[in-house]
Each structure stands twice: as structure tokens, then as C-alpha cells.
Write an enzyme that holds these catalytic residues in place. Sequence first.
Site, PDB file in Angstrom:
ATOM      1  N   PHE A   1      39.536  42.333  37.805  1.00 15.05           N
ATOM      2  CA  PHE A   1      38.439  42.959  38.546  1.00 15.05           C
ATOM      3  C   PHE A   1      37.117  42.248  38.273  1.00 15.05           C
ATOM      4  O   PHE A   1      36.354  41.944  39.199  1.00 15.05           O
ATOM      5  CB  PHE A   1      38.352  44.438  38.159  1.00 15.05           C
ATOM      6  CG  PHE A   1      37.124  45.140  38.657  1.00 15.05           C
ATOM      7  CD1 PHE A   1      37.079  45.687  39.927  1.00 15.05           C
ATOM      8  CD2 PHE A   1      35.998  45.267  37.838  1.00 15.05           C
ATOM      9  CE1 PHE A   1      35.936  46.342  40.377  1.00 15.05           C
ATOM     10  CE2 PHE A   1      34.858  45.918  38.282  1.00 15.05           C
ATOM     11  CZ  PHE A   1      34.829  46.455  39.558  1.00 15.05           C
ATOM     12  N   ASP A   2      36.812  41.985  37.005  1.00 13.25           N
ATOM     13  CA  ASP A   2      35.539  41.352  36.643  1.00 13.25           C
ATOM     14  C   ASP A   2      35.377  39.989  37.306  1.00 13.25           C
ATOM     15  O   ASP A   2      34.336  39.681  37.898  1.00 13.25           O
ATOM     16  CB  ASP A   2      35.454  41.172  35.126  1.00 13.25           C
ATOM     17  CG  ASP A   2      35.589  42.468  34.363  1.00 13.25           C
ATOM     18  OD1 ASP A   2      36.640  43.120  34.477  1.00 13.25           O
ATOM     19  OD2 ASP A   2      34.642  42.827  33.645  1.00 13.25           O
ATOM     20  N   THR A   3      36.428  39.180  37.192  1.00 11.07           N
ATOM     21  CA  THR A   3      36.363  37.828  37.753  1.00 11.07           C
ATOM     22  C   THR A   3      36.194  37.860  39.261  1.00 11.07           C
ATOM     23  O   THR A   3      35.364  37.129  39.828  1.00 11.07           O
ATOM     24  CB  THR A   3      37.632  37.042  37.389  1.00 11.07           C
ATOM     25  OG1 THR A   3      37.761  36.999  35.964  1.00 11.07           O
ATOM     26  CG2 THR A   3      37.557  35.622  37.928  1.00 11.07           C
TER      27      THR A   3
END
Length: 421
Positions: free
Chosen positions: A200-202
Site C-alpha cells: 500500500f505505501d509503495t
Amino acid sequence: MTEVLSRASAENEAVPETPVLDVVMPVYNEEDDLEQSVRRLHRHLKDNVPYPARITVADNASTDSTLAIALRLQAEIPGVRAVHLDLKGRGRALNHVWRDNDAQIVAYCDVDLSTDLNALMPLIAPLISGHSDIAIGTRLSHSSRVVRGAKREFISRSYNLILRTAMRARFSDAQCGFKAMRTDVARSLLPYVEDTGWFFDTELLVLAERVGLRIAEVPVDWIDDPDSSVDIVATAVADLRGCARVAWALGRGRIPVAELRKTLGRDRLPGPALEGVPHGMVGQLVRFCAVGVASTLAFALLYLVLRPLGAQGANFLALAITAVMNTAANRRFTFGVRGAEGRGRHHLFGWGVFLFGWAVTAGSLFALHRWQPDAGRGLELTVLVVSNLVATATRFVGLRWVFRRKPTSSDTLITTERSAA
């Protein structure tokens, strides 16, 4: 998915209805660490953050007593709430809570609090001031102080190297569990973030960069949690699959990057003006020259390989092949145009430029052979390269016109205000 909320006890002081900051703590089966971490974070917010703040414990399908502990903390501590999701996934929890949030700034930290909380104010400061849209903690800065094993260090740095080379990412640390974002930006961007797990972060950061958002990086002090339940290898494999999926989606134009850039991206605002130079032209010119050098080398190699077909034939074929490559490279790299929209028109113009370049170079070859019939291949190639430089200058002006960015209403408004001033 269901959201479980309860009111704080009557003796607790009132919680602000619209907090400036909401720190989300996504948890799954964290009954051993949750209470200690929430109380520690609450003390830090109360003592060090001069804004109304809230802690949201986002329980994603825990099977132990994590949710019960979160609900008890909500009842006991003002400014703490519990949210329950029926499905697992850290990314799913963050996406759900961040999008449906009334705070101005949304942030998150891992339940183990591996990141020193003294970095929280530097993290949210550029968002509150309006300087940046997203802020991330980075463990890979020279000034960061990190304690972790060699295996995790190697995997983390290798992963970020892959992001920089394969995804052209400029942020340094995608997976540090310490990030913040303006909520209005989150509502617009998160519907296009598909991953529900650790990628999700990437995915969020890659999309933010493509859209033109400003990402602030804050060096952090970070101590590895030896009891972490994260499967590093499985997470790394899933992240690589995510990279391939996002790259494919961006390449196929499945994400409306251009539309998001017009409404969210900071490149919609005019940058510092240079006397007599149109906005963006300096960077475009540098990138165009890099593409031009590569194209010239490719042309020279192809010409020498195809020379047995004759000078004019080799020149025509070498130009035709490199014209397609040149247009595609300038479309994506120099002028930042992605997706299928307008691709046919752009390549059609590229062929028009090719025909012009061919006319210039063919005429130069014809003149050379009339003037010096026994000219060698070295002299032929020199004349062709010089002729290509003339055609290249014309190509840059033409491509800049074809790939021009249509002005948005924001651009028009800013231009009007500047004129009035």
C-alpha cells in the site's frame, strides 16, 4: 466492513470534533503490545503536539482480544477511538480510515512504535504549513539512526534500489511505518490505490510522484522490533508483484494520471520564470538532449550496419527506425506523456518530423556526393550527423508544441492574478 465506535466515559474531557491530526495505528492480533503503545502515543500527543489530535486503532480482523482492548482504551482515554474491519490487510485499514476522516492531517505508525515519536512534529509540520502533500519517515538518510539486523537492512536497501531503477521513484524509504498525508489529498488519491497489504505505501507514493505531489522526507531514529510477525521474504515478493502491476497499469493508462495531475499535482502551478524561456523548457531541453544523444548513437550504428544497402537506403531505414524510438522516448521521458490517449497522433507527427529529417539528410548526402563523389563512410556519417542536428532543433520545437500541456482553470486564475498584481 463494519465500524465499531463507542463514546468516551462521561468523566473524561471532551474530544475535539474536528481534530487537526489523526494518527492511525493498524493492528492485527496485537493484544500484547496495543495498550502500552496507545498510552505511550497518547502521552506524546498530549505533551508535544500543539494541535487537537486523535488516535484511531484500526483493527483489521483480529482473532484475539485486540478489539476488546481497543474499545476499552476508547472508553478510558479521551481522543482514542476504535475502528473494526472484517477483512485483514494493513493497506485496507489505512485506506478505509484515511478516506473517511474528518481530520486535516492523517498519519499512521506501527503498533511497535519502532520509530522515535520525536519525529512526529517534523513529519506533520510541512503538511500543516501547506508546503507538502505527503510526508514520510526515512531510515535511509545519512542522519537517520537505525538499529536493525543485516538481513533487513539489505532487503530494505535492495527494494528501494529496485524502486528507483524500475519505477523511477525519488523517495528513499517506501516501507518505513511512519507517514502522514493531507486528508483532502487522500480522498482524491486513495480510490486509485488497490493494494490492501504491505505494498500500500509503495503504491501510494509512486502514484503521488506521478501525479506531481510534493513528498517531504524526515530522517528518523528507528529500532527494529525483534518480535515482529512480518514475513520479510513473502512481503518482498508481494511488493515486487505490486511493482509489476502498478507499472503495467501506468503504462496502459489505466490510472487517470493526467486528470489527477491537473487537479492535485503541484506541477499545475507555474514555477520560477526564466527571462525569455517558457515554463518547463529548461528541464525538457535537458531530457530532449539526452534522448537525442541516444538516438544519434543508435542512428550511427544502424547506418553503418545498413550501409551495404547504399547510402540513401541506409539513411532512410536508420532514420525511420530511430524516429519511432525517438518519438516514444520523448513522449514519455521528455514531456511526461503516459497512457494511450493521443498516442497515434503523436507518432503520426513523429513520422512527419522523420520525413523532414530525411529530406534534410538526403539532400545533404546528395550535395556531398555531387561535390565529392568518392566520399568515404566517415565523411558521409559526419555530414549526416550535422544534418541531423539541424533536424533535431526543429524536432524539439515541433514536439514541444505537440506535447504541450493544455492550461487548466487554475493556471488561468494564477496568470490573471499575476497580471492584476
